[in-house]
Scaffold this motif. Structure first.
Motif, PDB file in Angstrom:
ATOM      1  N   THR A   8      39.434  61.150  70.929  1.00  0.00           N
ATOM      2  CA  THR A   8      40.337  62.276  71.174  1.00  0.00           C
ATOM      3  C   THR A   8      40.100  63.378  70.128  1.00  0.00           C
ATOM      4  OG1 THR A   8      41.971  60.736  72.071  1.00  0.00           O
ATOM      5  CG2 THR A   8      42.753  62.928  71.447  1.00  0.00           C
ATOM      6  N   GLU A   9      39.873  62.960  68.890  1.00  0.00           N
ATOM      7  CA  GLU A   9      39.598  63.940  67.840  1.00  0.00           C
ATOM      8  C   GLU A   9      38.307  64.706  68.115  1.00  0.00           C
ATOM      9  OE1 GLU A   9      39.552  61.771  64.241  1.00  0.00           O
ATOM     10  OE2 GLU A   9      41.724  61.466  64.148  1.00  0.00           O
ATOM     11  N   SER A  10      37.303  63.996  68.640  1.00  0.00           N
ATOM     12  CA  SER A  10      36.035  64.682  68.934  1.00  0.00           C
ATOM     13  C   SER A  10      36.218  65.746  70.008  1.00  0.00           C
ATOM     14  CB  SER A  10      34.989  63.648  69.358  1.00  0.00           C
ATOM     15  OG  SER A  10      35.337  63.057  70.605  1.00  0.00           O
ATOM     16  N   ILE A  11      37.067  65.442  70.989  1.00  0.00           N
ATOM     17  CA  ILE A  11      37.317  66.442  72.034  1.00  0.00           C
ATOM     18  C   ILE A  11      38.006  67.667  71.437  1.00  0.00           C
ATOM     19  CG2 ILE A  11      38.569  66.871  74.181  1.00  0.00           C
ATOM     20  CD1 ILE A  11      38.200  63.933  74.856  1.00  0.00           C
ATOM     21  N   GLU A  12      38.975  67.444  70.576  1.00  0.00           N
ATOM     22  CA  GLU A  12      39.672  68.552  69.934  1.00  0.00           C
ATOM     23  C   GLU A  12      38.730  69.357  69.050  1.00  0.00           C
ATOM     24  OE1 GLU A  12      42.682  69.607  70.447  1.00  0.00           O
ATOM     25  OE2 GLU A  12      43.081  68.025  71.932  1.00  0.00           O
ATOM     26  N   LEU A  13      37.818  68.662  68.363  1.00  0.00           N
ATOM     27  CA  LEU A  13      36.858  69.369  67.511  1.00  0.00           C
ATOM     28  C   LEU A  13      35.921  70.248  68.329  1.00  0.00           C
ATOM     29  CD1 LEU A  13      35.954  66.637  64.864  1.00  0.00           C
ATOM     30  CD2 LEU A  13      37.290  68.718  64.485  1.00  0.00           C
ATOM     31  N   TRP A  21      31.341  78.344  60.801  1.00  0.00           N
ATOM     32  CA  TRP A  21      31.688  77.006  60.289  1.00  0.00           C
ATOM     33  C   TRP A  21      32.909  77.046  59.375  1.00  0.00           C
ATOM     34  CZ3 TRP A  21      29.396  73.941  63.314  1.00  0.00           C
ATOM     35  CH2 TRP A  21      28.090  74.143  63.737  1.00  0.00           C
ATOM     36  N   ASN A  22      33.033  78.050  58.587  1.00  0.00           N
ATOM     37  CA  ASN A  22      34.199  78.117  57.702  1.00  0.00           C
ATOM     38  C   ASN A  22      35.484  78.274  58.499  1.00  0.00           C
ATOM     39  OD1 ASN A  22      32.630  77.892  55.371  1.00  0.00           O
ATOM     40  ND2 ASN A  22      32.228  80.104  55.322  1.00  0.00           N
ATOM     41  N   GLN A  23      35.407  79.173  59.528  1.00  0.00           N
ATOM     42  CA  GLN A  23      36.580  79.365  60.368  1.00  0.00           C
ATOM     43  C   GLN A  23      36.927  78.088  61.137  1.00  0.00           C
ATOM     44  OE1 GLN A  23      38.391  82.084  60.261  1.00  0.00           O
ATOM     45  NE2 GLN A  23      39.860  81.512  61.882  1.00  0.00           N
ATOM     46  N   TRP A  24      35.878  77.404  61.573  1.00  0.00           N
ATOM     47  CA  TRP A  24      36.096  76.152  62.348  1.00  0.00           C
ATOM     48  C   TRP A  24      36.768  75.088  61.486  1.00  0.00           C
ATOM     49  CZ3 TRP A  24      32.830  71.585  61.819  1.00  0.00           C
ATOM     50  CH2 TRP A  24      33.195  70.557  62.707  1.00  0.00           C
ATOM     51  N   ARG A  25      36.262  74.932  60.279  1.00  0.00           N
ATOM     52  CA  ARG A  25      36.848  73.924  59.389  1.00  0.00           C
ATOM     53  C   ARG A  25      38.254  74.328  58.957  1.00  0.00           C
ATOM     54  NH1 ARG A  25      33.017  70.288  57.796  1.00  0.00           N
ATOM     55  NH2 ARG A  25      30.829  70.920  58.037  1.00  0.00           N
ATOM     56  N   LYS A  26      38.474  75.636  58.798  1.00  0.00           N
ATOM     57  CA  LYS A  26      39.779  76.087  58.343  1.00  0.00           C
ATOM     58  C   LYS A  26      40.839  75.927  59.419  1.00  0.00           C
ATOM     59  CE  LYS A  26      42.051  80.188  56.412  1.00  0.00           C
ATOM     60  NZ  LYS A  26      41.867  81.621  55.983  1.00  0.00           N
ATOM     61  N   ASN A  27      40.475  76.231  60.668  1.00  0.00           N
ATOM     62  CA  ASN A  27      41.447  76.182  61.756  1.00  0.00           C
ATOM     63  C   ASN A  27      41.587  74.776  62.362  1.00  0.00           C
ATOM     64  OD1 ASN A  27      41.907  78.932  61.476  1.00  0.00           O
ATOM     65  ND2 ASN A  27      40.314  79.477  62.970  1.00  0.00           N
ATOM     66  N   SER A  28      40.699  73.852  61.998  1.00  0.00           N
ATOM     67  CA  SER A  28      40.754  72.499  62.578  1.00  0.00           C
ATOM     68  C   SER A  28      41.843  71.678  61.892  1.00  0.00           C
ATOM     69  CB  SER A  28      39.401  71.804  62.417  1.00  0.00           C
ATOM     70  OG  SER A  28      39.484  70.488  62.923  1.00  0.00           O
ATOM     71  N   ASN A  86      40.300  66.319  59.844  1.00  0.00           N
ATOM     72  CA  ASN A  86      39.416  66.324  58.692  1.00  0.00           C
ATOM     73  C   ASN A  86      37.967  66.334  59.160  1.00  0.00           C
ATOM     74  OD1 ASN A  86      38.225  66.105  56.217  1.00  0.00           O
ATOM     75  ND2 ASN A  86      38.978  64.025  55.793  1.00  0.00           N
ATOM     76  N   THR A  87      37.236  67.330  58.767  1.00  0.00           N
ATOM     77  CA  THR A  87      35.840  67.482  59.191  1.00  0.00           C
ATOM     78  C   THR A  87      34.863  67.206  58.064  1.00  0.00           C
ATOM     79  OG1 THR A  87      35.925  69.847  58.679  1.00  0.00           O
ATOM     80  CG2 THR A  87      36.469  69.176  60.940  1.00  0.00           C
ATOM     81  N   SER A  90      32.152  60.399  61.659  1.00  0.00           N
ATOM     82  CA  SER A  90      32.008  59.150  60.899  1.00  0.00           C
ATOM     83  C   SER A  90      33.161  58.189  61.224  1.00  0.00           C
ATOM     84  CB  SER A  90      31.984  59.459  59.404  1.00  0.00           C
ATOM     85  OG  SER A  90      31.953  58.251  58.662  1.00  0.00           O
ATOM     86  N   LEU A  91      32.795  56.934  61.452  1.00  0.00           N
ATOM     87  CA  LEU A  91      33.791  55.889  61.717  1.00  0.00           C
ATOM     88  C   LEU A  91      34.005  54.999  60.501  1.00  0.00           C
ATOM     89  CD1 LEU A  91      32.828  54.738  65.344  1.00  0.00           C
ATOM     90  CD2 LEU A  91      34.537  56.423  64.625  1.00  0.00           C
ATOM     91  N   ASN A  92      33.533  55.450  59.355  1.00  0.00           N
ATOM     92  CA  ASN A  92      33.706  54.642  58.140  1.00  0.00           C
ATOM     93  C   ASN A  92      35.173  54.366  57.816  1.00  0.00           C
ATOM     94  OD1 ASN A  92      30.969  54.369  57.727  1.00  0.00           O
ATOM     95  ND2 ASN A  92      30.810  56.241  56.513  1.00  0.00           N
ATOM     96  N   PRO A  93      36.090  55.361  58.005  1.00  0.00           N
ATOM     97  CA  PRO A  93      37.512  55.033  57.776  1.00  0.00           C
ATOM     98  C   PRO A  93      38.014  53.920  58.704  1.00  0.00           C
ATOM     99  CG  PRO A  93      37.192  57.409  57.796  1.00  0.00           C
ATOM    100  CD  PRO A  93      35.891  56.808  58.258  1.00  0.00           C
TER     101      PRO A  93
END
Length: 463
Positions: free
Chosen positions: A46-51, A66-73, A76-77, A155-158
């Motif tokens: 679900t997070e991937s779809i939102e991203l 990329w900065n705008q994408w990370r800021k508005n997301s 956690n990217t 990443s699925l490490n978490p």
């Protein structure tokens, strides 16, 4: 193998509990890990779809900000890698945009482990060295003057860390539960088997003791299975004790019956040795007495042998006419007995038993009736048939047998009050031999009263 076969009930209960509990705990733990893992992966999906949606909104001048994408997301990217391929202007020379750290990530060669972990059932899950397990998703935007393909690796490490924590907690709980369960089930098993251990200990003490050999086992109140087992053992022990008492009485009676004529014979032999030469008339009288006593001993020994054969014999039954055996035995007994013998009832009756045994039983019953009924009385033999039974009765006109004596009349060496008359010879084995032969041939033998006086011995054959 020897240890496995010699385990106690408590050990078996404990062992089976450990196996059952371990399987249940492992199944429960695996189910928890799988459910948690699926939910976390679904959440990552679900997070991937939102991203991807937020990535499409961050395009400025046909390239991602990329900065705008990370800021508005809202997600956690930090461990997210994105590659955007723009084929809007040229399919052969597309423009490619990479988020921070994506180029080094994609430059890594696929290892053997990553090939094995890239399962066909889970194509969205991939493994990359130094990056761990990641979730891959792609999306395309098509429209007027637009042909953009976006690829994202999360990443699925978490999730792996969370699953590892869950597995660790499940294992800790499993170990603690096994330890606690081992102690609890040990106490329960010991409590459940306490009655069995008491029975075993008591039985061992009785078997090693001469004094307590005839004592019964204690009967616990619970559990019901052990109580029923103890009751059954006590019934068996009661029968063994009763048979032991009968065997002791049998040996004592046999010794007494043999000791009396032997003492008399040795006394007359001593008398002949001391006074035979001076008084020759003593020799003839002593020889006559010795002959009588030795005949009694011979009859007793023959009775004991017949009883032993009846105890250990195997009957070979066959179909024969009972009336024919009765007529033959009656003709033989009329020569021996002083009583009048009368027959009545069925003229023909086929039964299934051993013919020699039935003939021997009849002879014993005639001999018994001849001893205990007046010389001028009548002995009546009758045969009666029903749908299920054939009854042969030998009735005499002697004394009536008390109910207490009826229960003991077939015991070995037992002789009722009329039998204690010195004029009546016998050793008390005849009826016991008849009873054993009847039992050997599945024939029921009973004693009933005859009105106004007398006794009837009945042989009951099943048709």
């Amino acid at each position: 193998m020897q240890r496995k076969n010699s385990r106690t009930t408590a050990e078996v209960i404990r062992h089976n509990f450990i196996i059952l509990f371990t399987c249940f705990a492992l199944l429960t733990g695996a189910s928890v890990v799988i459910v948690v893992g699926i939910n976390l992966v679904h959440q990552r999906q679900t997070e991937s779809i939102e991203l991807l949606k937020s990535l499409n909104r961050s395009f400025i001048d046909d390239k991602p900000d990329w900065n705008q994408w990370r800021k508005n997301s809202s997600i956690n990217t930090q461990d997210t890698y994105v590659r955007v391929t723009d084929r809007t202007h040229s399919a052969n020379q597309p423009k490619v945009f990479y988020s921070k750290g994506t180029k080094p990530f994609l430059s890594l060669k696929q290892t053997q482990l990553s090939k094995k972990l890239h399962l066909p059932f889970f194509p969205a899950l991939i493994y990359t060295k130094h990056y761990g397990v990641l979730y891959y998703r792609s999306g395309e935007r098509h429209g007027r003057h637009k042909n953009i393909r976006s690829e994202i690796w999360l990443s699925l490490n978490p999730i792996v860390t969370t699953l590892a924590s869950v597995i660790f907690v499940v294992l800790i709980i499993l170990i603690l539960s096994l330890v606690l369960g081992w102690f609890v089930i040990s106490l329960v098993a010991k409590r459940l088997t306490r009655s069995l251990e008491m029975l075993q200990r008591t039985a061992r003490e009785h078997s090693q003791s001469v004094v307590n050999i005839e004592n019964l086992l204690p009967v616990p109140d619970s559990p019901s299975e052990v109580r029923e087992l103890s009751t059954s053992f006590n019934e068996l022990l009661s029968a063994i004790i009763e048979n032991n008492k009968k065997e002791k009485a049998f040996i004592s009676n046999a010794s007494h019956e043999l000791r009396t004529p032997i003492a008399a014979i040795r006394g007359h032999i001593s008398l002949v040795k001391r006074r035979g030469k001076a008084h020759p008339e003593i020799v003839d009288r002593s020889l006559h007495f010795i002959d009588d006593e030795s005949a009694k001993m011979q009859a007793l020994v023959n009775g004991l042998l017949a009883l032993s054969r009846a105890d250990n014999g195997i009957a070979q039954p066959s179909e024969f006419d009972l009336a024919g055996i009765v007529n033959e035995t009656v003709e033989e007994q009329r020569v021996i007995l002083s009583q009048t013998i009368r027959t009545r009832g069925e003229k023909s009756a086929t039964v299934h038993a051993n013919q020699n045994s039935v003939s021997q039983i009849l002879s014993i019953l005639f001999d018994n009736s001849g001893k205990y009924s007046p010389a001028q009385s009548t002995i009546t033999v009758s045969i009666k048939k029903t749908d299920t039974k054939t009854i042969l009765s030998v009735q005499n006109q002697g004394a009536t047998i008390d109910n207490d004596e009826k229960r003991r009349i077939f015991d070995r060496f037992y002789r009722g009050d009329p039998a204690h008359n010195s004029e009546i010879t016998g050793n008390g084995l005849g009826l016991s031999i008849a009873y054993q032969l009847a039992t050997l041939n599945n024939i029921q033998i009973t004693v009933t009263d005859v009105i106004p006086h007398g006794a009837s011995f009945n042989l009951i054959f099943n048709n």
